[in-house]
Design a protein around this motif. Structure first.
Motif, short mmCIF file in Angstrom:
data_model
loop_
_atom_site.label_atom_id
_atom_site.label_comp_id
_atom_site.label_asym_id
_atom_site.label_seq_id
_atom_site.Cartn_x
_atom_site.Cartn_y
_atom_site.Cartn_z
N ASP B 68 0.77 -0.89 -0.25
CA ASP B 68 -0.11 0.17 -0.17
C ASP B 68 1.06 1.36 0.18
O ASP B 68 1.83 1.18 0.87
CB ASP B 68 -0.85 -0.12 0.79
CG ASP B 68 -1.71 0.73 1.53
OD1 ASP B 68 -1.92 2.40 0.93
OD2 ASP B 68 -3.01 1.14 1.32
N THR B 69 0.61 1.51 -1.21
CA THR B 69 1.62 2.84 -1.14
C THR B 69 1.27 4.06 0.03
O THR B 69 2.61 4.30 0.27
CB THR B 69 1.54 3.84 -2.33
OG1 THR B 69 -0.21 4.08 -2.86
CG2 THR B 69 2.26 3.54 -3.63
N PHE B 70 0.02 4.28 0.77
CA PHE B 70 -0.31 5.43 2.28
C PHE B 70 0.76 4.54 2.86
O PHE B 70 1.74 5.93 3.87
CB PHE B 70 -0.96 5.16 2.86
CG PHE B 70 -2.07 6.02 3.40
CD1 PHE B 70 -2.25 6.84 3.36
CD2 PHE B 70 -1.75 5.60 4.89
CE1 PHE B 70 -2.09 8.24 4.25
CE2 PHE B 70 -1.50 6.17 5.82
CZ PHE B 70 -2.22 7.77 5.48
N TRP B 71 0.75 3.27 3.40
CA TRP B 71 1.47 2.94 4.29
C TRP B 71 3.12 3.27 4.67
O TRP B 71 3.74 3.55 5.74
CB TRP B 71 1.45 1.35 4.53
CG TRP B 71 -0.16 1.72 5.35
CD1 TRP B 71 -1.05 1.31 4.95
CD2 TRP B 71 -0.50 2.11 6.52
NE1 TRP B 71 -2.39 1.89 5.70
CE2 TRP B 71 -1.73 2.56 6.86
CE3 TRP B 71 0.92 3.02 7.80
CZ2 TRP B 71 -2.63 2.41 8.02
CZ3 TRP B 71 -0.03 3.27 8.67
CH2 TRP B 71 -1.50 2.73 9.35
N GLY B 242 -8.61 6.17 -2.28
CA GLY B 242 -7.10 6.05 -2.37
C GLY B 242 -6.40 6.51 -3.45
O GLY B 242 -6.56 6.60 -4.48
N ALA B 243 -4.91 7.36 -3.42
CA ALA B 243 -4.27 7.92 -4.35
C ALA B 243 -4.13 7.24 -6.14
O ALA B 243 -3.84 7.08 -6.92
CB ALA B 243 -3.36 8.48 -3.61
N PRO B 244 -4.20 5.69 -5.13
CA PRO B 244 -3.49 5.37 -6.84
C PRO B 244 -4.69 4.74 -7.92
O PRO B 244 -4.79 4.44 -8.91
CB PRO B 244 -3.10 3.96 -6.43
CG PRO B 244 -2.99 3.64 -5.33
CD PRO B 244 -3.49 4.96 -4.65
N PHE B 245 -6.15 4.78 -7.31
CA PHE B 245 -7.69 4.39 -7.70
C PHE B 245 -7.80 5.74 -9.33
O PHE B 245 -8.33 5.93 -9.65
CB PHE B 245 -8.28 4.16 -7.07
CG PHE B 245 -7.86 2.80 -6.45
CD1 PHE B 245 -7.78 1.58 -6.86
CD2 PHE B 245 -7.50 3.08 -4.88
CE1 PHE B 245 -7.59 0.46 -6.50
CE2 PHE B 245 -6.93 2.14 -4.73
CZ PHE B 245 -6.49 0.65 -5.13
N ASP B 266 -6.07 11.06 -0.32
CA ASP B 266 -4.58 10.60 -0.06
C ASP B 266 -3.48 10.78 -1.53
O ASP B 266 -3.94 11.23 -2.95
CB ASP B 266 -4.39 9.52 0.22
CG ASP B 266 -5.03 8.68 1.18
OD1 ASP B 266 -4.55 9.53 1.80
OD2 ASP B 266 -5.16 7.57 1.48
N LEU B 267 -1.72 11.20 -1.41
CA LEU B 267 -1.56 11.59 -2.43
C LEU B 267 -0.44 10.80 -2.43
O LEU B 267 0.54 10.08 -2.33
CB LEU B 267 -0.57 13.28 -2.41
CG LEU B 267 -0.38 13.54 -2.95
CD1 LEU B 267 -1.53 14.55 -3.81
CD2 LEU B 267 0.28 15.47 -1.79
#
Lengths: 358, 340
Positions: B68-71, B242-245, B266-267
């Motif tokens: 997960d990019t966020f984490w 979520g950023a990727p979506f 998110d970014l």
């Protein structure tokens, strides 16, 4: 008794009074019955029922662009469901198929980006990696004699870990960098992820590839020696070997075929979305297997078709999108999906039983 | 005699060899544009020297799902603080609450000097956090658990409640004049994502619809959002969680021939580019880097100077911070490094 009997070989036993010549085993079934006995007929009827249902329940689905959207979703499942189905007919499963797609896309993307090379270098390296993964699965399976469930579960976990760890190490992030401005991207996108217009509707090229691969798979399965080998190794490995079927070659090549499918779908995702998330793909293997099983392939091997999984994948795409087109409460989404799929499998089962009943 | 089974496998080898040879041939052609060479180099996040305090060990235990990019950004913040504070950071994560509790127990067993933990499912962590208290290990919370950290006896909390972010998002949608929004949940049953949509629904004056998509399969995400836009052509804003979506939603809007705009929670690096280009309207950022950084730094300050932010009463908020066309330039430099 009569002259005609003399013409027959002496060893011919007299007609036995017990079982009649026509005891049902050798009867030629009616054409309708024979058609029903084909593995893809059940799912075809299921598809028709579900399609009619959604055409009534979901008005936006009557639009031809909606059908293009459903077919697109189905094609990305279907391209993988084909080799997965062939493998299943060959008596094995591949649990690593879902993450293998992402592994392939990550390989192509990171290799080309990190070395600043033409995209095609990455694409071809990814093909080599995907085929190698398939070859490893098949080789390890044949070498050890372990069940394919265990072997590919291992590969699944290995690939999942590698996808995350390598991506993190190489890019510093868990997603790959955008490659859309690199040389060769436009050509690769044209091959793997373009779309064209038919009667005002945008049709994705994956749909064409899906049908081409399906035709190819059907031909191989029904008209070639290799197709016979697949049925033979899935039916009974030992008897197949005894009559000269190259069991090891057939199984390894089937896994490599899954590798090829993973590469193709992986390339589609890469050139369609420009970046890849390393955590994607988990759980997709079950959807591929589901599409194959709905399409009439037996989980025990030796039975199935290449056309069935096409309908299986279409069924999956149609139910998944149909629920949205119908505007139903999304909390129930997965439950709807499950009920629809069980229904489809039941129809499948019923058709087969009816067809094979004497 | 089973001749063919012995001969056939060897036929694979030349094929692989051909593929490898082709790859080597192509290795001559490097890309004239894009790629790593085109990217400017840069350090990994901020660096503020290094503390000369004795080394301490801190465990950061989150409910991150793999990849997960966020984490990843939270972790980078924590690593930056650890490097600065002479802290040995032990990172572990599991989305399953029971497993996360085991990881906290594992940290206690290792006799760490501090634990930073996310409280996605506070009840599941209650007993193990009691054990940490008994062992005299200070615990700070981050990211999730704004309403529970005090009850669980945590020292301080860094983050932003998901519903607060959702509410801010809803208000922003009112400002930009949205009427009919689709909130896209990429992981059905995820508490935090549901809270975001609920928060959005609470403050947004227009109509809010929820859409569940299969987040691990990008083509499916794209098709499903397309289907939703076809089903309801009055949708004028798509909110991804979520950023990727978000870029995928932009493609869906194009496919559906819709006029809907896309905004997201998110970014990441690609998003800042898309915001600059005007493809995506805005992103609400809870600054995950800050959450990771402050949690580790907070434990260091507590150990070395007895400080605790918020005095054990108030949380330290890291968001919601909006990134849109007006401030994206200032943010994109850091997003490119994967720290914003």
């Amino acid at each position: 008794m009569s002259m005609t009997r003399q013409a027959e070989p002496a060893v011919t036993p007299p007609p036995a009074p017990g079982p009649k010549a026509n005891d049902g085993r050798t009867t030629r079934r009616t054409p309708a019955r024979r058609l029903l006995a084909r593995p893809e007929v059940g799912v075809f009827l299921g598809v028709v029922v579900v399609l009619v249902f959604f055409l009534i329940a979901a008005p936006p689905m009557r639009d031809s662009s909606s059908m293009a959207n459903i077919l697109y979703q189905s094609s990305t499942i279907g391209i993988m469901a084909l080799p997965v189905a062939l493998l299943m007919i060959g008596g094995e499963v591949d649990l690593s198929a879902g993450v293998a797609v992402v592994t392939s896309a990550l390989t192509a993307s990171m290799l080309a980006y990190q070395l600043s090379m033409n995209i095609w270098v990455g694409v071809i390296a990814a093909l080599a990696v995907s085929l190698a993964i398939g070859m490893f699965n098949g080789w390890f399976l044949m070498k050890t004699g372990l069940p394919s469930f265990l072997v590919t579960l291992g590969t699944f976990l290995i690939l999942q870990g590698i996808n995350l760890a390598v991506t993190k190490t190489v890019t510093g992030n868990v997603a790959t960098d955008d490659i859309s401005d690199m040389d060769g991207f436009a050509q690769a996108k044209a091959l793997f992820a373009s779309s064209f217009e038919v009667g005002g509707v945008q049709v994705k090229i994956t749909i064409v590839w899906w049908l081409v691969f399906a035709a190819l798979a059907a031909w191989v399965l029904l008209r070639t020696k290799y197709g016979n080998w697949i049925f033979a190794v899935g039916g009974n490995k030992e008897s197949a070997r005894a009559v000269g079927v190259p069991v090891t070659f057939t199984k390894i090549s089937l896994y490599m075929l899954v590798g090829f499918g993973a590469w193709f779908v992986g390339m589609h995702q890469l050139f369609s979305f420009n970046t890849v998330q390393s955590g994607e793909g988990v759980g997709q293997e079950l959807i591929y297997i589901a599409a194959a099983v709905i399409g009439g392939c037996l989980m025990t091997g030796g039975y199935g078709s290449a056309i069935g999984p096409v309908f299986g994948a279409f069924m999956f795409g149609m139910v998944q999108q149909g629920i949205v087109y119908a505007g139903w409460n999304p909390d129930w989404f997965k439950a709807f999906l499950g009920v629809m799929l069980l229904g489809a499998v039941l129809i499948n089962l019923w058709v087969q039983r009816t067809a094979t009943r004497r | 005699m089973d001749r063919s089974s012995q001969n056939r496998p060897r036929r694979i080898a030349p094929f692989v060899a051909v593929a490898a040879a082709a790859a080597l041939t192509l290795a001559g052609c490097s890309s004239g544009s894009g790629g790593k060479k085109a990217e400017e180099g840069g350090g990994d996040g901020a660096s503020a020297g290094k503390a000369n305090t004795p080394q301490m060990t801190v465990a950061l235990v989150t409910h991150q799902a793999p990849g997960d990019t966020f984490w990843d950004i939270v972790r980078k913040g924590a690593e930056a603080a650890a490097a600065k504070d002479n802290v040995k950071l032990i990172y572990s994560a599991d989305p399953n609450a029971g497993n996360q509790a085991n990881l906290v127990q594992n940290a206690i067993d290792q006799k760490v000097d501090g634990i930073a933990v996310t409280l996605a499912k506070p009840d599941a962590l209650k007993s193990v956090l009691g054990k940490a208290e008994k062992a005299g290990i200070p615990v700070v919370g981050l990211n999730s658990g704004l309403s529970d950290w005090k009850d669980l006896g945590l020292l301080e909390f860094f983050g932003q409640d998901e519903s607060v972010a959702g509410e801010a998002f809803g208000k922003k949608l009112n400002e930009v004049g949205a009427k009919n929004t689709v909130c896209v949940i990429h992981e059905q049953g995820n508490v935090g994502l549901t809270q975001r949509c609920d928060g959005l629904k609470k403050t947004f004056e227009g109509n809010t619809q929820i859409l569940n998509v299969n987040g691990v399969d990008r083509p499916s995400v794209k098709s499903t959002i397309t289907a939703k836009l076809k089903q309801d052509s009055s949708v004028d804003y798509v909110a991804t969680l979520g950023a990727p979506f978000a870029p995928t939603a932009v493609q869906s809007v194009g496919d559906a021939g819709s006029k809907a705009k896309v905004a997201t929670f998110d970014l990441n690096k690609d998003l800042t580019k898309a915001i600059k280009a005007g493809d995506i309207e805005f992103a609400v950022d809870q600054q995950p880097y800050l959450q990771g950084y402050l949690a580790i730094d907070g434990l260091w300050l507590y150990k070395n100077n007895g400080n605790y932010s918020g005095g054990g009463e108030q949380p330290v908020l890291t968001g919601p911070a909006f990134v849109d066309k007006s401030n994206v330039d200032a943010v994109s430099e850091y997003a490119a490094k994967g720290t914003r």
